[in-house]
Design an enzyme around this catalytic site. Structure first.
Site, PDB file in Angstrom:
ATOM      1  N   ARG A 160      63.973  23.695 -35.153  1.00  0.00           N
ATOM      2  CA  ARG A 160      64.910  24.697 -35.693  1.00  0.00           C
ATOM      3  C   ARG A 160      64.261  25.603 -36.752  1.00  0.00           C
ATOM      4  O   ARG A 160      64.906  26.010 -37.716  1.00  0.00           O
ATOM      5  CB  ARG A 160      66.143  24.036 -36.318  1.00  0.00           C
ATOM      6  CG  ARG A 160      67.069  23.380 -35.316  1.00  0.00           C
ATOM      7  CD  ARG A 160      67.647  24.412 -34.339  1.00  0.00           C
ATOM      8  NE  ARG A 160      68.747  23.868 -33.579  1.00  0.00           N
ATOM      9  CZ  ARG A 160      68.630  23.138 -32.476  1.00  0.00           C
ATOM     10  NH1 ARG A 160      67.438  22.880 -31.980  1.00  0.00           N
ATOM     11  NH2 ARG A 160      69.689  22.702 -31.832  1.00  0.00           N
ATOM     12  N   SER A 232      76.022  24.013 -34.171  1.00  0.00           N
ATOM     13  CA  SER A 232      75.680  23.045 -35.228  1.00  0.00           C
ATOM     14  C   SER A 232      75.587  23.795 -36.542  1.00  0.00           C
ATOM     15  O   SER A 232      74.818  24.756 -36.658  1.00  0.00           O
ATOM     16  CB  SER A 232      74.311  22.414 -34.961  1.00  0.00           C
ATOM     17  OG  SER A 232      74.304  21.728 -33.751  1.00  0.00           O
ATOM     18  N   GLU A 327      71.883  24.882 -40.876  1.00  0.00           N
ATOM     19  CA  GLU A 327      71.131  25.474 -39.776  1.00  0.00           C
ATOM     20  C   GLU A 327      71.569  26.927 -39.642  1.00  0.00           C
ATOM     21  O   GLU A 327      70.791  27.801 -39.275  1.00  0.00           O
ATOM     22  CB  GLU A 327      71.460  24.671 -38.515  1.00  0.00           C
ATOM     23  CG  GLU A 327      70.498  24.835 -37.406  1.00  0.00           C
ATOM     24  CD  GLU A 327      71.188  25.313 -36.184  1.00  0.00           C
ATOM     25  OE1 GLU A 327      71.482  26.524 -36.126  1.00  0.00           O
ATOM     26  OE2 GLU A 327      71.408  24.497 -35.283  1.00  0.00           O
TER      27      GLU A 327
HETATM   28  N1  EPU Z   1      77.280  11.896 -33.037  1.00  0.00           N
HETATM   29  C1  EPU Z   1      78.241  11.211 -33.727  1.00  0.00           C
HETATM   30  N2  EPU Z   1      79.304  11.925 -34.215  1.00  0.00           N
HETATM   31  C2  EPU Z   1      79.427  13.255 -34.031  1.00  0.00           C
HETATM   32  C3  EPU Z   1      78.423  13.958 -33.343  1.00  0.00           C
HETATM   33  C4  EPU Z   1      77.352  13.261 -32.844  1.00  0.00           C
HETATM   34  O1  EPU Z   1      78.171  10.014 -33.923  1.00  0.00           O
HETATM   35  O2  EPU Z   1      80.436  13.816 -34.492  1.00  0.00           O
HETATM   36  C5  EPU Z   1      76.163  11.147 -32.451  1.00  0.00           C
HETATM   37  C6  EPU Z   1      76.257  11.129 -30.926  1.00  0.00           C
HETATM   38  O3  EPU Z   1      77.065  10.079 -30.479  1.00  0.00           O
HETATM   39  C7  EPU Z   1      74.814  10.962 -30.511  1.00  0.00           C
HETATM   40  C8  EPU Z   1      74.049  11.696 -31.610  1.00  0.00           C
HETATM   41  O4  EPU Z   1      74.945  11.807 -32.712  1.00  0.00           O
HETATM   42  O5  EPU Z   1      74.430   9.622 -30.546  1.00  0.00           O
HETATM   43  C9  EPU Z   1      73.558  13.073 -31.182  1.00  0.00           C
HETATM   44  O6  EPU Z   1      74.666  13.882 -30.807  1.00  0.00           O
HETATM   45  P1  EPU Z   1      74.509  15.097 -29.773  1.00  0.00           P
HETATM   46  O7  EPU Z   1      73.782  14.625 -28.574  1.00  0.00           O
HETATM   47  O8  EPU Z   1      75.852  15.693 -29.596  1.00  0.00           O
HETATM   48  O9  EPU Z   1      73.532  16.101 -30.460  1.00  0.00           O
HETATM   49  P2  EPU Z   1      73.324  16.586 -31.983  1.00  0.00           P
HETATM   50  O10 EPU Z   1      72.081  15.953 -32.499  1.00  0.00           O
HETATM   51  O11 EPU Z   1      74.560  16.400 -32.770  1.00  0.00           O
HETATM   52  C10 EPU Z   1      71.750  18.554 -31.313  1.00  0.00           C
HETATM   53  C11 EPU Z   1      71.640  20.040 -31.548  1.00  0.00           C
HETATM   54  C12 EPU Z   1      72.637  20.787 -30.679  1.00  0.00           C
HETATM   55  C13 EPU Z   1      72.336  20.453 -29.216  1.00  0.00           C
HETATM   56  C14 EPU Z   1      72.430  18.927 -29.029  1.00  0.00           C
HETATM   57  C15 EPU Z   1      72.023  18.495 -27.645  1.00  0.00           C
HETATM   58  C16 EPU Z   1      70.878  20.290 -33.840  1.00  0.00           C
HETATM   59  C17 EPU Z   1      71.218  20.729 -35.216  1.00  0.00           C
HETATM   60  N3  EPU Z   1      71.871  20.341 -32.948  1.00  0.00           N
HETATM   61  O12 EPU Z   1      73.046  18.145 -31.755  1.00  0.00           O
HETATM   62  O13 EPU Z   1      72.411  22.163 -30.877  1.00  0.00           O
HETATM   63  O14 EPU Z   1      73.243  21.097 -28.356  1.00  0.00           O
HETATM   64  O15 EPU Z   1      71.528  18.265 -29.950  1.00  0.00           O
HETATM   65  O16 EPU Z   1      70.653  18.633 -27.479  1.00  0.00           O
HETATM   66  O17 EPU Z   1      69.737  19.937 -33.578  1.00  0.00           O
HETATM   67  C18 EPU Z   1      73.103  24.070 -32.133  1.00  0.00           C
HETATM   68  O18 EPU Z   1      71.973  24.079 -32.605  1.00  0.00           O
HETATM   69  O19 EPU Z   1      73.974  24.925 -32.454  1.00  0.00           O
HETATM   70  C19 EPU Z   1      73.459  23.010 -31.208  1.00  0.00           C
HETATM   71  C20 EPU Z   1      74.697  22.868 -30.714  1.00  0.00           C
END
Ligand code: EPU
Length: 334
Positions: A160, A232, A327
């Site tokens: 990022r 995010s 972010e």
């Molecule tokens: N999780 C929770 N609670 C929540 C959200 C997530 O416990 O409210 C847990 C999920 O269960 C999972 C882990 O956190 O075990 C990761 O969650 P998720 O796969 O939804 O991805 P993220 O790390 O929250 C990142 C990116 C997203 C991207 C997703 C999928 C960042 C800041 N965000 O989110 O990017 O779509 O991975 O690859 O790195 C964006 O940048 O705007 C964005 C949406």
């Protein structure tokens, strides 16, 4: 050159917060940048899907990058080099590549925003980061007063982040991005929900993969045109092994991802663990399906969203001793 005019950019930002700018320029051809007085402060706007305007009146020049177009610069049996103008819509460009049988961007389907913005924060999703496909970034260098090209290795891409958010912030205006895409489909299903999605499939196409990504996104992330948001809001925090060890005893179920010799945590998990998933204060909430996304009901303003995010940062730091970093780009005096 359009004459600069006072302009509301409420409809041009993902949070749909009220914001009036005194001098708004539409940049429909990169050459127009030669006529801008860069001695004055300015802000480059793509589709505003990752920007929070915290003041209702902005004095800076707003440069709205609207030049579109895609050119094939070169190709061989294996690869194609595409120059894509900054004003193209990112999700439409990804869809177009799939129709052309150019592969590599499937996992980045449906991310809102413009092509010119994609290198700035090195957008990423479902196991792919856009830096993997960027060959070079072209634009206007303000200190040099001319158009230059920045090769992939000089872009300083990391999670990022890039040189465009760092050293070149305020000094370089991206006018196009050159992508190197593949002519053979080699799927990346390293992200667990994608592996699960395809576990019973013997073969699938790039369109199938894009469709899976779209369904997963839609199940977790709100459409910014219906529920105002910028994806995010925070980056996933990176912590040392020592810090991780302190945390993991207390939170053994916490998701953890290796990140070089450090560890990436899930900001969504940390926020949810503070009891702040689906949490509302005034006009601002965390999304009930993904705590990392902050949403706005359209009745508040940027300052209120900023204050809300400060509250989230404080609560997470109190509970976990981990400081979240935004972010989303914040524009205005904090
Ligand atoms: N999780 C929770 N609670 C929540 C959200 C997530 O416990 O409210 C847990 C999920 O269960 C999972 C882990 O956190 O075990 C990761 O969650 P998720 O796969 O939804 O991805 P993220 O790390 O929250 C990142 C990116 C997203 C991207 C997703 C999928 C960042 C800041 N965000 O989110 O990017 O779509 O991975 O690859 O790195 C964006 O940048 O705007 C964005 C949406």
């Amino acid at each position: 050159m359009s004459w600069p005019t006072a302009h509301s950019i409420k409809a041009l930002n993902g949070f749909q917060v009220p914001c009036n700018v005194e001098r708004y320029y539409t940049i429909a051809k990169a050459n127009q940048l030669l006529d801008i007085d860069f001695e004055e402060s300015f802000f480059v706007l793509g589709q505003g899907t990752n920007t929070l305007f915290i003041e209702e009146n902005i004095k800076s020049n707003i440069l709205h990058m609207l030049e579109t177009g895609i050119n094939i610069l070169d190709e061989n049996d294996k690869e194609v080099y595409l120059e894509v103008k900054a004003g193209n819509s990112w999700p439409e460009f990804v869809e177009w590549t799939l129709y052309q049988n150019f592969y590599g961007l499937e996992n980045l389907s449906l991310i809102p925003g413009s092509v010119g913005a994609c290198p700035v924060q090195n957008i990423g999703a479902y196991g792919v980061e856009v830096m993997d496909l960027i060959h070079e970034v072209k634009g206007f260098s303000i200190p040099q007063g001319r158009f230059i090209s920045i090769a992939h290795d000089a872009c300083e891409f990391t999670y990022r982040n890039s040189i465009f958010k760092g050293k070149l912030k305020g000094k370089f205006i991206i006018t196009s991005v050159v992508f190197r895409l593949n002519k053979t489909f080699s799927p990346n299903i390293s992200y667990q929900p994608l592996r699960d999605y395809f576990k019973d499939s013997s073969g699938f196409t790039a369109q199938d993969l894009a469709q899976a990504v779209i369904e997963i996104r839609q199940s977790k992330l709100p459409n910014h045109k219906e529920i105002y948001n910028c994806g995010s809001f925070f980056q996933n925090p990176i912590v040392s092994k020592d810090k991780l060890n302190q945390m993991i005893d207390r939170y053994p179920e916490m998701p953890v991802y290796a990140f070089g010799d450090q560890y990436k945590l899930s900001a969504g998990y940390l926020i949810e663990s503070c009891g702040l998933k689906g949490f509302t204060l005034g006009n601002v909430s965390t999304y009930h399906k993904q705590a990392l996304v902050i949403t706005h009901n359209g009745l508040g303003n940027g300052r209120e969203i900023y204050e809300f995010s400060e509250y989230i940062i404080r609560e997470v730091e109190k509970k976990f001793g981990v400081k979240l970093h935004r972010e989303v780009n914040v524009v205005g005096n904090v």
